[in-house]
Design a protein around this motif. Sequence first.
Motif, PDB file in Angstrom:
ATOM      1  N   TYR A 153      36.624  42.390   4.764  1.00  0.00           N
ATOM      2  CA  TYR A 153      36.532  41.471   5.908  1.00  0.00           C
ATOM      3  C   TYR A 153      36.251  40.054   5.432  1.00  0.00           C
ATOM      4  O   TYR A 153      36.946  39.103   5.811  1.00  0.00           O
ATOM      5  CB  TYR A 153      35.439  41.944   6.863  1.00  0.00           C
ATOM      6  CG  TYR A 153      35.056  40.923   7.912  1.00  0.00           C
ATOM      7  CD1 TYR A 153      35.889  40.664   8.995  1.00  0.00           C
ATOM      8  CD2 TYR A 153      33.861  40.216   7.807  1.00  0.00           C
ATOM      9  CE1 TYR A 153      35.551  39.719   9.961  1.00  0.00           C
ATOM     10  CE2 TYR A 153      33.507  39.272   8.761  1.00  0.00           C
ATOM     11  CZ  TYR A 153      34.350  39.026   9.835  1.00  0.00           C
ATOM     12  OH  TYR A 153      34.004  38.084  10.773  1.00  0.00           O
ATOM     13  N   TYR A 154      35.237  39.899   4.577  1.00  0.00           N
ATOM     14  CA  TYR A 154      34.900  38.571   4.074  1.00  0.00           C
ATOM     15  C   TYR A 154      35.983  38.035   3.134  1.00  0.00           C
ATOM     16  O   TYR A 154      36.236  36.828   3.098  1.00  0.00           O
ATOM     17  CB  TYR A 154      33.552  38.598   3.369  1.00  0.00           C
ATOM     18  CG  TYR A 154      32.381  38.614   4.324  1.00  0.00           C
ATOM     19  CD1 TYR A 154      32.172  37.559   5.206  1.00  0.00           C
ATOM     20  CD2 TYR A 154      31.483  39.680   4.357  1.00  0.00           C
ATOM     21  CE1 TYR A 154      31.109  37.565   6.096  1.00  0.00           C
ATOM     22  CE2 TYR A 154      30.409  39.691   5.241  1.00  0.00           C
ATOM     23  CZ  TYR A 154      30.220  38.630   6.113  1.00  0.00           C
ATOM     24  OH  TYR A 154      29.178  38.643   6.988  1.00  0.00           O
ATOM     25  N   ASP A 155      36.621  38.919   2.383  1.00  0.00           N
ATOM     26  CA  ASP A 155      37.701  38.485   1.508  1.00  0.00           C
ATOM     27  C   ASP A 155      38.837  37.876   2.326  1.00  0.00           C
ATOM     28  O   ASP A 155      39.447  36.882   1.919  1.00  0.00           O
ATOM     29  CB  ASP A 155      38.214  39.664   0.678  1.00  0.00           C
ATOM     30  CG  ASP A 155      39.253  39.243  -0.343  1.00  0.00           C
ATOM     31  OD1 ASP A 155      38.900  38.468  -1.258  1.00  0.00           O
ATOM     32  OD2 ASP A 155      40.415  39.664  -0.220  1.00  0.00           O
ATOM     33  N   GLY A 156      39.095  38.462   3.481  1.00  0.00           N
ATOM     34  CA  GLY A 156      40.150  37.940   4.347  1.00  0.00           C
ATOM     35  C   GLY A 156      39.799  36.608   4.990  1.00  0.00           C
ATOM     36  O   GLY A 156      40.686  35.879   5.443  1.00  0.00           O
ATOM     37  N   LYS A 157      38.506  36.264   5.035  1.00  0.00           N
ATOM     38  CA  LYS A 157      38.083  35.008   5.656  1.00  0.00           C
ATOM     39  C   LYS A 157      38.052  33.837   4.681  1.00  0.00           C
ATOM     40  O   LYS A 157      37.865  32.687   5.092  1.00  0.00           O
ATOM     41  CB  LYS A 157      36.679  35.179   6.257  1.00  0.00           C
ATOM     42  CG  LYS A 157      36.627  36.056   7.492  1.00  0.00           C
ATOM     43  CD  LYS A 157      35.228  36.070   8.090  1.00  0.00           C
ATOM     44  CE  LYS A 157      34.833  34.701   8.615  1.00  0.00           C
ATOM     45  NZ  LYS A 157      33.482  34.695   9.215  1.00  0.00           N
ATOM     46  N   LEU A 158      38.221  34.090   3.381  1.00  0.00           N
ATOM     47  CA  LEU A 158      38.166  33.011   2.405  1.00  0.00           C
ATOM     48  C   LEU A 158      39.288  32.000   2.635  1.00  0.00           C
ATOM     49  O   LEU A 158      40.424  32.368   2.948  1.00  0.00           O
ATOM     50  CB  LEU A 158      38.297  33.577   0.986  1.00  0.00           C
ATOM     51  CG  LEU A 158      37.044  34.184   0.356  1.00  0.00           C
ATOM     52  CD1 LEU A 158      37.413  34.897  -0.944  1.00  0.00           C
ATOM     53  CD2 LEU A 158      35.986  33.121   0.092  1.00  0.00           C
ATOM     54  N   HIS A 159      38.947  30.719   2.487  1.00  0.00           N
ATOM     55  CA  HIS A 159      39.970  29.675   2.522  1.00  0.00           C
ATOM     56  C   HIS A 159      40.684  29.672   1.167  1.00  0.00           C
ATOM     57  O   HIS A 159      40.038  29.691   0.117  1.00  0.00           O
ATOM     58  CB  HIS A 159      39.336  28.311   2.778  1.00  0.00           C
ATOM     59  CG  HIS A 159      38.500  28.258   4.018  1.00  0.00           C
ATOM     60  ND1 HIS A 159      39.043  28.271   5.285  1.00  0.00           N
ATOM     61  CD2 HIS A 159      37.156  28.209   4.186  1.00  0.00           C
ATOM     62  CE1 HIS A 159      38.071  28.230   6.186  1.00  0.00           C
ATOM     63  NE2 HIS A 159      36.920  28.196   5.536  1.00  0.00           N
ATOM     64  N   ARG A 160      41.999  29.611   1.201  1.00  0.00           N
ATOM     65  CA  ARG A 160      42.764  29.695  -0.043  1.00  0.00           C
ATOM     66  C   ARG A 160      43.749  28.543  -0.157  1.00  0.00           C
ATOM     67  O   ARG A 160      44.219  27.999   0.844  1.00  0.00           O
ATOM     68  CB  ARG A 160      43.494  31.039  -0.126  1.00  0.00           C
ATOM     69  CG  ARG A 160      42.561  32.227  -0.392  1.00  0.00           C
ATOM     70  CD  ARG A 160      43.344  33.511  -0.569  1.00  0.00           C
ATOM     71  NE  ARG A 160      42.514  34.553  -1.141  1.00  0.00           N
ATOM     72  CZ  ARG A 160      41.761  35.401  -0.428  1.00  0.00           C
ATOM     73  NH1 ARG A 160      41.760  35.308   0.898  1.00  0.00           N
ATOM     74  NH2 ARG A 160      41.026  36.319  -1.024  1.00  0.00           N
ATOM     75  N   THR A 161      44.038  28.194  -1.396  1.00  0.00           N
ATOM     76  CA  THR A 161      45.002  27.144  -1.700  1.00  0.00           C
ATOM     77  C   THR A 161      45.757  27.515  -2.963  1.00  0.00           C
ATOM     78  O   THR A 161      45.316  28.397  -3.711  1.00  0.00           O
ATOM     79  CB  THR A 161      44.288  25.786  -1.893  1.00  0.00           C
ATOM     80  OG1 THR A 161      45.259  24.746  -2.038  1.00  0.00           O
ATOM     81  CG2 THR A 161      43.399  25.808  -3.136  1.00  0.00           C
ATOM     82  N   GLU A 162      46.886  26.882  -3.202  1.00  0.00           N
ATOM     83  CA  GLU A 162      47.638  27.132  -4.426  1.00  0.00           C
ATOM     84  C   GLU A 162      47.166  26.154  -5.492  1.00  0.00           C
ATOM     85  O   GLU A 162      47.701  25.053  -5.639  1.00  0.00           O
ATOM     86  CB  GLU A 162      49.136  26.980  -4.174  1.00  0.00           C
ATOM     87  CG  GLU A 162      49.740  28.144  -3.400  1.00  0.00           C
ATOM     88  CD  GLU A 162      51.252  28.095  -3.411  1.00  0.00           C
ATOM     89  OE1 GLU A 162      51.887  29.175  -3.432  1.00  0.00           O
ATOM     90  OE2 GLU A 162      51.802  26.992  -3.400  1.00  0.00           O
ATOM     91  N   ALA A 163      46.152  26.558  -6.219  1.00  0.00           N
ATOM     92  CA  ALA A 163      45.594  25.704  -7.268  1.00  0.00           C
ATOM     93  C   ALA A 163      46.182  26.037  -8.629  1.00  0.00           C
ATOM     94  O   ALA A 163      46.388  25.148  -9.459  1.00  0.00           O
ATOM     95  CB  ALA A 163      44.074  25.842  -7.312  1.00  0.00           C
ATOM     96  N   LEU A 164      46.443  27.314  -8.875  1.00  0.00           N
ATOM     97  CA  LEU A 164      46.915  27.768 -10.184  1.00  0.00           C
ATOM     98  C   LEU A 164      48.389  28.128 -10.070  1.00  0.00           C
ATOM     99  O   LEU A 164      48.757  29.205  -9.605  1.00  0.00           O
ATOM    100  CB  LEU A 164      46.103  28.982 -10.645  1.00  0.00           C
ATOM    101  CG  LEU A 164      44.575  28.823 -10.584  1.00  0.00           C
ATOM    102  CD1 LEU A 164      43.894  30.105 -11.036  1.00  0.00           C
ATOM    103  CD2 LEU A 164      44.117  27.634 -11.424  1.00  0.00           C
ATOM    104  N   VAL A 165      49.231  27.199 -10.461  1.00  0.00           N
ATOM    105  CA  VAL A 165      50.676  27.402 -10.329  1.00  0.00           C
ATOM    106  C   VAL A 165      51.325  27.271 -11.703  1.00  0.00           C
ATOM    107  O   VAL A 165      50.835  26.551 -12.581  1.00  0.00           O
ATOM    108  CB  VAL A 165      51.294  26.368  -9.359  1.00  0.00           C
ATOM    109  CG1 VAL A 165      50.746  26.573  -7.959  1.00  0.00           C
ATOM    110  CG2 VAL A 165      51.021  24.945  -9.827  1.00  0.00           C
ATOM    111  N   PRO A 166      52.434  27.964 -11.924  1.00  0.00           N
ATOM    112  CA  PRO A 166      53.120  27.859 -13.222  1.00  0.00           C
ATOM    113  C   PRO A 166      53.769  26.488 -13.386  1.00  0.00           C
ATOM    114  O   PRO A 166      54.210  25.866 -12.423  1.00  0.00           O
ATOM    115  CB  PRO A 166      54.167  28.978 -13.146  1.00  0.00           C
ATOM    116  CG  PRO A 166      54.379  29.216 -11.690  1.00  0.00           C
ATOM    117  CD  PRO A 166      53.088  28.925 -11.011  1.00  0.00           C
ATOM    118  N   TYR A 167      53.808  26.019 -14.622  1.00  0.00           N
ATOM    119  CA  TYR A 167      54.508  24.778 -14.947  1.00  0.00           C
ATOM    120  C   TYR A 167      54.880  24.834 -16.426  1.00  0.00           C
ATOM    121  O   TYR A 167      54.305  25.601 -17.203  1.00  0.00           O
ATOM    122  CB  TYR A 167      53.639  23.549 -14.638  1.00  0.00           C
ATOM    123  CG  TYR A 167      52.329  23.491 -15.386  1.00  0.00           C
ATOM    124  CD1 TYR A 167      52.237  22.940 -16.662  1.00  0.00           C
ATOM    125  CD2 TYR A 167      51.156  23.995 -14.809  1.00  0.00           C
ATOM    126  CE1 TYR A 167      51.034  22.891 -17.348  1.00  0.00           C
ATOM    127  CE2 TYR A 167      49.955  23.948 -15.481  1.00  0.00           C
ATOM    128  CZ  TYR A 167      49.898  23.393 -16.747  1.00  0.00           C
ATOM    129  OH  TYR A 167      48.711  23.351 -17.427  1.00  0.00           O
TER     130      TYR A 167
END
Length: 354
Positions: free
Chosen positions: A62-76
């Motif tokens: 439940y708490y895992d689903g509430k975390l705010h997420r962003t794409e910080a670690l992307v391939p380059y």
Amino acid sequence: MEPGRSSSRGSGGAPPRRPRSSSTVAPPAPKPKRKRRRVRVGRLILAVLLLFVVASVGLLFYYDGKLHRTEALVPYAGRPADTPGTNWLIVGSDSRADLSDDQRQQLSTGDSDGSRTDTIMMVHKPPSGSAMIISIPRDLYVPIPGQGSHKINAAFNFGGPQLLTQTVEQLSGVRIDHYAEIGFGGFDSVVDAVGGVTICLDQPLNDPKAGLRLPKGCQELDGRQALGLVRTRAFPNADLERVVNQRKFLNALMAKATSPSVLANPFRLIPFVNGAVDALTVDKGDHIWNLMGLAWALRGNPITTTTPTGGDEYTDDGDSLAVGDNTEQFFTYIRKGLPVPEDLLSGTGGVLGG
């Protein structure tokens, strides 16, 4: 009656009693009830434990689903390969975007626009040995991909978490595995949720810009005071001393959050988890159990240090810190998973005791 013959009846005429047969079966003894009761109690305990496990797992997801997420670690192209151990990039953003006017006034954050990073830390958990909290000075003058050279905290303003992560990886050669970001609006609530954090000051602090006025000695800080402490630069060495205070406070906060007084007290634990979940932004691949592992790694006695630099230099961005040979030497040990020599560590200073 004939003489010499005994009568088959007694004197009263009643027939004689027959002896009981030795083969007569006795009635069965009642079954003991104690064993049955033990079985029932055992099943009840098992059911309660099962319910507890199911509820805990349910809350975890439940708490895992509430975390705010962003794409910080992307391939380059040119991203470092996996390096030994586990590496976190922890960012304290100075964005005021989510704060109301009342909150800005209460927390003494000012009205600056944009979003830069007041705090940049790398947490390194080597394959063996103690974890490390590594402050990266925000004035470190580095190449920022696609932007030229600037102070490292400008990377967040130019390109958010993705560009900051790429800049740190290119500087260090270390692969970042996890990302966590906290802003002004969440830090104070996390501290308040655990009932404040006790710190000891080696000197009094008075910084009106940060809304801070603290006496010398040991005291318990609430969320507003703690935010002022990790923000203030009212020192002779300004940011270099502030990052030491930030590391020490992070260590103290994690120790409090994982203490029995919080973990065994749902009135502390649940608000803390709620506050942390609301305040943090993590990479899309990160989960709450990763955050739990981070907190546990920092609860003991981690090694704390500031990234070594080549000293002061004046750049187009003003007074800055240069990348030196010692910077490269330091990160070579980190990316190889080896202990860093003492002469490359600088964990002393700051106004917090310990």
